[in-house]
Motif scaffolding. Sequence first.
Motif, mmCIF file in Angstrom:
data_model
loop_
_atom_site.group_PDB
_atom_site.id
_atom_site.type_symbol
_atom_site.label_atom_id
_atom_site.label_comp_id
_atom_site.label_asym_id
_atom_site.label_seq_id
_atom_site.Cartn_x
_atom_site.Cartn_y
_atom_site.Cartn_z
ATOM 1 N N PRO A 78 0.842 -1.205 0.000
ATOM 2 C CA PRO A 78 0.000 0.000 0.000
ATOM 3 C C PRO A 78 0.875 1.252 0.000
ATOM 4 C CG PRO A 78 -0.729 -1.545 1.696
ATOM 5 C CD PRO A 78 0.581 -2.055 1.180
ATOM 6 N N ASN A 79 0.422 2.307 -0.670
ATOM 7 C CA ASN A 79 1.297 3.481 -0.782
ATOM 8 C C ASN A 79 1.447 4.255 0.528
ATOM 9 O OD1 ASN A 79 -1.214 4.627 -0.722
ATOM 10 N ND2 ASN A 79 -1.007 5.779 -2.633
ATOM 11 N N PRO B 270 9.172 -1.301 0.942
ATOM 12 C CA PRO B 270 9.742 -1.411 -0.414
ATOM 13 C C PRO B 270 11.250 -1.688 -0.410
ATOM 14 C CG PRO B 270 9.017 0.857 0.044
ATOM 15 C CD PRO B 270 8.470 -0.016 1.125
ATOM 16 N N ALA B 271 11.979 -1.096 0.520
ATOM 17 C CA ALA B 271 13.429 -1.346 0.564
ATOM 18 C C ALA B 271 13.702 -2.830 0.829
ATOM 19 C CB ALA B 271 14.084 -0.473 1.631
ATOM 20 N N THR B 272 12.904 -3.435 1.707
ATOM 21 C CA THR B 272 13.054 -4.852 2.019
ATOM 22 C C THR B 272 12.732 -5.722 0.815
ATOM 23 O OG1 THR B 272 12.482 -4.501 4.324
ATOM 24 C CG2 THR B 272 12.198 -6.733 3.470
ATOM 25 N N VAL C 92 13.030 -5.094 -2.258
ATOM 26 C CA VAL C 92 14.134 -5.029 -3.216
ATOM 27 C C VAL C 92 15.320 -5.866 -2.730
ATOM 28 C CG1 VAL C 92 15.859 -3.480 -4.222
ATOM 29 C CG2 VAL C 92 13.440 -2.847 -4.242
ATOM 30 N N CYS D 89 15.190 -8.506 -1.243
ATOM 31 C CA CYS D 89 14.872 -9.912 -1.482
ATOM 32 C C CYS D 89 14.711 -10.202 -2.976
ATOM 33 C CB CYS D 89 13.602 -10.302 -0.725
ATOM 34 S SG CYS D 89 13.842 -10.274 1.054
ATOM 35 N N GLY D 90 15.086 -9.250 -3.783
ATOM 36 C CA GLY D 90 15.098 -9.489 -5.222
ATOM 37 C C GLY D 90 13.760 -9.283 -5.908
ATOM 38 N N VAL E 285 8.615 -3.804 -6.716
ATOM 39 C CA VAL E 285 7.562 -3.294 -5.848
ATOM 40 C C VAL E 285 6.436 -2.729 -6.691
ATOM 41 C CG1 VAL E 285 6.999 -1.536 -4.132
ATOM 42 C CG2 VAL E 285 9.194 -2.746 -4.017
ATOM 43 N N GLU F 36 3.019 -0.513 -5.965
ATOM 44 C CA GLU F 36 2.257 0.162 -4.911
ATOM 45 C C GLU F 36 0.768 0.102 -5.210
ATOM 46 O OE1 GLU F 36 3.847 3.994 -3.759
ATOM 47 O OE2 GLU F 36 5.350 2.881 -2.609
ATOM 48 N N ASN G 172 19.569 -13.270 -2.374
ATOM 49 C CA ASN G 172 18.379 -12.969 -3.166
ATOM 50 C C ASN G 172 18.586 -11.829 -4.155
ATOM 51 O OD1 ASN G 172 16.718 -14.952 -2.103
ATOM 52 N ND2 ASN G 172 16.230 -13.706 -0.318
ATOM 53 N N GLN G 173 19.744 -11.195 -4.093
ATOM 54 C CA GLN G 173 20.018 -10.124 -5.047
ATOM 55 C C GLN G 173 21.037 -10.573 -6.091
ATOM 56 O OE1 GLN G 173 19.991 -6.025 -3.332
ATOM 57 N NE2 GLN G 173 20.098 -7.104 -1.399
ATOM 58 N N ARG H 73 12.966 4.771 -0.218
ATOM 59 C CA ARG H 73 12.093 3.608 -0.337
ATOM 60 C C ARG H 73 12.784 2.475 -1.086
ATOM 61 N NH1 ARG H 73 7.140 5.135 1.695
ATOM 62 N NH2 ARG H 73 5.999 3.485 0.666
ATOM 63 N N SER H 74 12.257 2.063 -2.239
ATOM 64 C CA SER H 74 12.812 0.868 -2.879
ATOM 65 C C SER H 74 14.218 1.088 -3.435
ATOM 66 C CB SER H 74 11.878 0.377 -3.984
ATOM 67 O OG SER H 74 11.756 1.346 -4.991
ATOM 68 N N ASN I 275 17.667 -1.607 3.832
ATOM 69 C CA ASN I 275 16.403 -1.387 4.543
ATOM 70 C C ASN I 275 16.648 -1.047 6.016
ATOM 71 O OD1 ASN I 275 17.063 -3.839 5.728
ATOM 72 N ND2 ASN I 275 15.034 -4.737 5.472
#
Lengths: 488, 128, 452
Positions: free
Chosen positions: A166-167, A174-176, A178, A180-181, A184, A186, C177-178, C325-326, C331
């Motif tokens: 959710p935004n 979102p950082a997490t 990424v 984990c590959g 994302v 939203e 995973n990356q 963010r992404s 993180n």
Amino acid sequence: MSETQLIFQLSHPGRSATSQAPKALSDDKLSAIPAHLRRKEKPGLPEVSEMQVVRHYTNLSSKNFAIDKQFYPLGSCTMKYNPRGANRAAMLPGFLNRHPLAPESHSQGFLSCMFELQNFLKEVTGMKGVSLAPMAGAQGEFAGVAMIRAYHDARGDDGRTEILIPNAAHGTNPATAVMCGYKVREVPVGPDGDVDLEALKAACGPQTAGLMMTNPSTCGVFERQIEDIAKAVHEAGGLLYYDGANLNAILGKVRPGDMGFDVIHMNLHKTFATPHGGGGPGAGPVGVSERLLPYLPTPMAGQRDDGSYHWIDTDTLSTSIGHLSAFMGNAGVLLRAYFYARSLGREGMIRVGEFSTLAANYLLKRLEAVGCTAAYPDRRASHEFILTFAKEAKELGVTAMDIAKRLLDYNQHAPTTYFPLLVPECFLIEPTETESKEALDEFVDAMAAILEEARNEPDMVKEAPFTQPVRRLDDVKAARELDLAWSE
Amino acid sequence: MSEIPAELRYAASHEWAKVEGGVATVGISDHAQDAMGDLVYVELPEVGQVVAAGDETGVVESVKAASDIYSPVSGEIVEINEALEDEPELVNNVPYEGGWLFKVQLSDEGELDNLLTADQYQAQIDSE
Amino acid sequence: MPYIPHTPDDVRAMLDAIGADSIEDLFDEIPAHLKAAGKLDALPEGLSEMEVTRLMSERAAQDAGAVSFIGAGAYQHHIPAAVWEIATRGEFYTAYTPYQAEASQGTLQVIYEFQTLMTRLTGMDVSNASVYDGASGLAEAVLMSLRANRKSKSRKVLVPTALNPRYTSATQAIVENQDVALERVGFDPASGQTPLDVLKPYEGEDFAALVISQPNYFGSLEEVDALTDWAHANKMLVIGVVNPTSLALLTPPGEWGTEGADIVVGEGQPLGVPLSSGGPYFGFMCCKQKHVRQMPGRIIGRTVDMEGKQGFTLTLQAREQHIRRSKATSNICTNQGLAMTAATIYTSLLGPDGLGNVAAHCHANTQALADKLTAINGVERAFTAPTFHEVVLTLPKPADQVLAALAEKDVLGGVSLAKDYGMANAILVNATEVHSEGDLDLFAAALKEVLA
């Protein structure tokens, strides 16, 4: 001025806290270390007396706001009272001196606490298994999404490349994903603070690995369509991740496992009253449903038939996502959470959700009565709620940041500001269950006075604070002219 | 009211481009720098890098925000504005002059027609 | 009610202000069939502070009483009384992340001082405010090296087998995973070092970085200058993994080889943080100035306030998850503030000479321990390389069996290398300044009995 001096500025060559270290050895004791591997000069550490150190850091401590001193209503951070008894128990010599690789024969006391804590956390979240290994909420998130990936991978289901978020979500989500590959995607949140269900359904598909969300959400309201959301994601073959940032709101009232979540992380430094320590350490245990049990991070505590405890590690759980730290996570934090859980017991756990929600709804109503604007006025507050100062910013030029800074002059820590990003000029306020009604009333009085000031002398509010060790800092200078370490 | 020079072309993502002799100079608009606030760092592409229109070619950072830069045109990066390393504030102070970001040797001049005119860009800002 | 202050009158008044009849009404947006009532039956009844304290004291006592020679990444040191007396003051213990800089100058200045201390110990330009621990710090360093090494397009990093295997496995779990690959390079079975020979096959190949552990897991000292220069000649960055106590004596990674290491991480626990079953510790992370924007984690800068007075604030936040963010560098949200505060106080108390004395005693005691143990028939040093404060010994019997027998005598005789290295008869032992001559003799006597 002594109050602004750095420890390095107190240093004098040859001065030292002599009783703190062993006596010097003659250099021939070091002859086994080849000269070319030795450092040429002593490191530039401060040379100060014991009392200078004690006084310097005691004085620095007095420049902090802290729960022990002030109301600290940071939304999404759950700044509740940190019981001192928990600290004393975690610092018992038997725990403190135990090496993390000590054999099980010399670890039964510690393992028993961890085993029981795992079980308590399973019970309050409605999950089937818990690992205490992650060292912070963000690492718990990482473990959770890594388990989702391991699950899909193990089934050969490798077309799932997207995590839905959710935004309104916290930036770690979102950082997490990424890390984990994953990519994302939203999903919008509607005007009432609930997820836009149709948009979510449209976003779900064979590429969906999972959905990350909090409930109550970062908008400070309970997501009412949670079962429909779970159904949509599950029907698409995705898994549901619960970010436990707001678990305090529902502790004892409703369990993530019963809402349909497959994996969750908990922030023990929020919900289980362990200290924030100026930014850490935390602990971010993860809980999972049946199908993710094989992937839990190690090590975990297990119990044998004879009642003794043992470690469960990758040699017996080879499908685990593995170790996230050198040893077993933030053990001392886990012991404090164990103390807290034993103190509260069943009745106490239920009261956490009840009284944190009572405090938030009371504070919201009182703040609305003195002229504050709620972002979601038609909703019940969860354990936190959002105010918006968009009107004040537009009409008076006084922003949420200005009001936050002025609160410091009233000896109140500011709430979380400018989060979630989708509500303009906002405060996210979380009072917690441990604040008395009087403390809440004082905060309301401060806010009423500041709104009055904003109308009558806005320029003064824009310059606040006035009573802190420093005035507003030049963040632009700090970022342009980086000064990250002292040099004489 | 932010300045929008009539002779430049604009991307919806707020970059501008000025073409001279087959080379496009690229920067961010006055409106964009104003929305970011005081810039503290600009990350630029490397000279020699080949980019397609819409590719990420850098980042501008203020204290509280970071925004990606997308190349409005395709081609090879032939020059970057090294002055920004020490003076990112040039982008705030003179966004259409000393605050330019990089230059691209165009591979397809026809792409310029895909960009917005000053009037169209003004209309986009007004509708935001 | 533990920790909840509200009286029945308070509750009534609060509900009246809300316009609700009962607390239960406040949960009316939650679907009724989801509510947990009655589902927490597996939880015990609450206990008083006295009762929980007694319970936990009994548990803690179960684990106490042994003399330990286990190191392997966490080390027992004397911690001056002042360290935790001050670190657990409520003003440090119960503060949060310093978002409101004006009300957090204490925490912020401590972090700035910590950053300075770490740059001085490591010889690097900049430090962050700490990460979770040394092992996860290495994972962050590996990811950072991929971003920072602009000469390399590789997503591979060379990692010595002689690195602490717990660091390797945690790093693997965090980066895999990356699409990042850790290529393992072997060690010389005679010296216990990572010689240039084992790197030769990788010459001219594209790797983002070489990890160098000083000392390595076996306690052996590596030829860091040659390794560093080799990596740079092959366009790789150097990630140093170091023990902070050792840096009082050993060449700081900023001075390794011609150009120094590029990124340095390590476990900060030896600087005043108790063993505490594995945490909370903290990882430190330093780098060259030119890579600072690729470094994850909190960073504090010194600046001035609107009146020109010195102050400290979070800076370079645009790298972090709450803004990017992404696209954030990591993180990670927090640092290990409390443990880092303790380390700052510890290091200031000891100073350069004190920390040097601690390091010297660790080294000398470990040498003395190795001498006493190798005097026993069949016990030998496994490797020839010089060591800092750990050493690998080979025994005439299987290590696991010997360690279990020693534990029965309340001697925790180190860590077995059977599982991680297939060295069935090898143990890794450590002594520090806390071990007396009597402790060393106790170990030697116990081992002699067990081997007899």
